[in-house]
Design an enzyme around this catalytic site. Structure first.
Site, PDB file in Angstrom:
ATOM      1  N   CYS A 171       4.164  64.895  43.916  1.00  0.00           N
ATOM      2  CA  CYS A 171       4.394  65.596  42.649  1.00  0.00           C
ATOM      3  C   CYS A 171       5.227  66.844  42.851  1.00  0.00           C
ATOM      4  O   CYS A 171       5.855  67.332  41.900  1.00  0.00           O
ATOM      5  CB  CYS A 171       3.057  65.945  42.006  1.00  0.00           C
ATOM      6  SG  CYS A 171       1.965  66.872  43.099  1.00  0.00           S
ATOM      7  N   GLU A 231      -3.900  68.631  37.797  1.00  0.00           N
ATOM      8  CA  GLU A 231      -2.613  68.820  38.467  1.00  0.00           C
ATOM      9  C   GLU A 231      -1.819  67.569  38.189  1.00  0.00           C
ATOM     10  O   GLU A 231      -2.168  66.478  38.645  1.00  0.00           O
ATOM     11  CB  GLU A 231      -2.791  69.050  39.969  1.00  0.00           C
ATOM     12  CG  GLU A 231      -1.529  69.620  40.606  1.00  0.00           C
ATOM     13  CD  GLU A 231      -0.837  68.629  41.492  1.00  0.00           C
ATOM     14  OE1 GLU A 231       0.247  68.147  41.087  1.00  0.00           O
ATOM     15  OE2 GLU A 231      -1.357  68.335  42.568  1.00  0.00           O
TER      16      GLU A 231
END
Length: 490
Positions: free
Chosen positions: A292, A258
């Site tokens: 993020c 990720e």
């Protein structure tokens, strides 16, 4: 209630291997600094490549016995670790504040998400179902089993350290794997050693979880490129993630990644402006934008642009900033000087390129003011880069097609949001944006334990949560049984 030692001064200066707390010995030390006060709150050992080797070897030697435990035993350990976390909720909130600069709102959100991950993980031992399939060969039975991969390596980041470590560690353990965890050097306690204490309290057998603290520049390649792990779970920047994937693939290990994001908040001409601003403030400024999945770019229809900038500016300027231990604080410190300087350079470059700072732009220590940039474009430094800070570049657009084009003008594809009272319009834009996740009439910071989480393009490989992470940390095994004599061709 258990009485785990979880205060910052509670003796964190150790590695955790094979159920033992390994003292630093002649290893170098890493100072763990409070991002707000810049005081050292703890030290941890700088683990070495030999420490990584030994941790993986221990994990490999213990994994089979753990996998052979009945599902209720593995589920019970996960539930007891969850209970230990819940019992020490306030202490962990304080740890997150002093180690990662997390405000109260962010810490509670992180703990709630980690709790949900652990609740999901406790169900995995009972969800590792196989299947029976008919055979094209007479007298043959086909059985497909779901089994643990063996050893899982985890490299976790500093921004949501507990949550982003736990979402890989708990499922891997629940599924019958052993784990070696390397937390970020900024947050080795909440991202690593804390998990060791929680699972130790829960009665996890020795060696099933091992934690090696250390600098990524020194042991990151050893973690990612080791021959023992079959899965390498990494959360972090795209640049480092690509390096991790390459090293893992050299040993035919599965990289579960990720990575970075450049998420848009699209506000159409049909949007409810108040709702769009509410989402914009939360999505840009939670944890100082150090997520993020936070908003990196605000794409606003030109008919609402000026009104949107004014409203966002007023809200941003009113956010309380300061010590994250103060319950009223919304904007705490950036994690360190390097991160602060990088994001402020993006702001300065964007101003040179024609953007206007309408609020913010200054800092005191590591506390950066919420910053709104008007007159921004997609090519400006604060927009085309993942700035990872409390910065909101606002970019105008003319129509839906341009909004989609601007949104997709990035190598990333992690999350995003679209605001419109016309749900068909919102869905059309959402469908056109190349991203793993997108949220209508909300903002991009969403993570639910029972829903797959991950990105496309340069934002990662694979998915976390729900059945997706269970599939990442397990594999299938086909067993056929020939019950009757088989006739072969020769």
């Amino acid at each position: 209630m258990s009485t785990l030692p979880l205060a910052p001064e509670s003796g964190w200066d150790a590695l955790y291997r094979d159920g033992e707390w390994i003292e630093p010995g002649d290893r170098e030390s890493i100072e763990v600094d409070n991002p707000y006060t810049r005081e050292t709150i703890a030290t941890v050992p700088a683990g070495t490549q030999e420490d990584v080797d030994r941790a993986y070897e221990v994990a490999a030697s213990c994994q089979e016995a753990w996998a052979n435990q009945p599902p209720q035993r593995r589920a019970s350990v996960c539930n007891r670790a969850l209970r230990a976390l819940t019992d020490h909720w306030d202490e962990v909130v304080e740890l997150l504040a002093v180690e990662s600069g997390s405000t109260s709102v962010k810490s509670v959100a992180e703990l709630q998400t980690a709790k949900g991950m652990m609740q999901q993980a406790a169900s995995y031992p009972f969800r590792m179902a196989g299947e029976h399939a008919d055979s094209i060969v007479p007298g043959k039975e086909n059985v497909v089993e779901r089994v643990p991969v063996g050893v899982v390596g985890v490299i976790s980041p500093w921004n949501f350290p507990l949550h982003l470590s736990m979402r890989a560690v708990a499922p891997a353990i629940a599924a019958g794997n052993a784990v070696v965890l390397k937390p970020a050097s900024n947050t080795p306690i909440t991202g690593g050693l804390l998990l060791a204490r929680l699972f130790e309290e829960a009665g996890l057998p020795d060696g099933v979880l091992n934690v090696v603290t250390g600098r990524g520049s020194e042991i990151g390649d050893a973690m990612a490129g080791h021959e023992i792990p079959r899965v390498l779970a990494f959360t972090g920047s795209t640049e480092i993630g690509q390096r991790v994937a390459k090293r893992a693939a050299e040993n035919t290990a599965l990289p579960a990644l990720e990575l970075g994001g450049n998420n848009v908040h699209v506000v159409t001409e049909n949007a409810d402006l108040d709702r769009a601003i509410d989402g914009a403030v939360f999505g840009s400024f939670l944890h100082q934008g150090q997520a993020c999945i936070s908003i990196n770019r605000h794409l606003v229809h030109e008919s609402l642009y000026d009104e949107y900038v004014d409203a966002l500016t007023d809200r941003a300027a009113s956010l309380p900033a300061g010590d994250p231990l103060d319950d009223d604080t919304v904007i705490g410190p950036i994690i360190d000087e390097n991160q602060r300087d990088t994001m402020l350079e993006f702001v300065a470059e964007s101003v040179d390129e024609g953007a206007t700072i309408v609020t913010g732009g200054e800092h005191e220590g590591l506390v950066v003011e919420p910053t709104v940039l008007a007159d921004a474009s997609n090519q400006m430094a604060a927009a085309c880069n993942e700035h990872f800070g409390p910065i909101a570049p606002v970019i105008p657009y003319a129509d839906d097609e341009e909004a989609i084009e601007l949104a997709n003008d990035t190598v990333h594809g992690l999350s995003g949001s679209v605001h419109s009272a016309d749900l068909s319009q919102a869905r059309r834009i959402a469908d056109g944006i190349e991203t793993g996740m997108i949220h209508v009439n909300d903002q991009p910071i969403n993570d639910e334990p029972h829903v797959p989480f991950g990105g496309v393009k340069d934002s990662g490989l694979g998915r976390y949560n729900a059945d997706s992470i269970l599939e990442e940390v397990t594999t299938t095994k086909w067993i056929s049984i020939q019950h009757e004599p088989r006739q072969y061709q020769f």
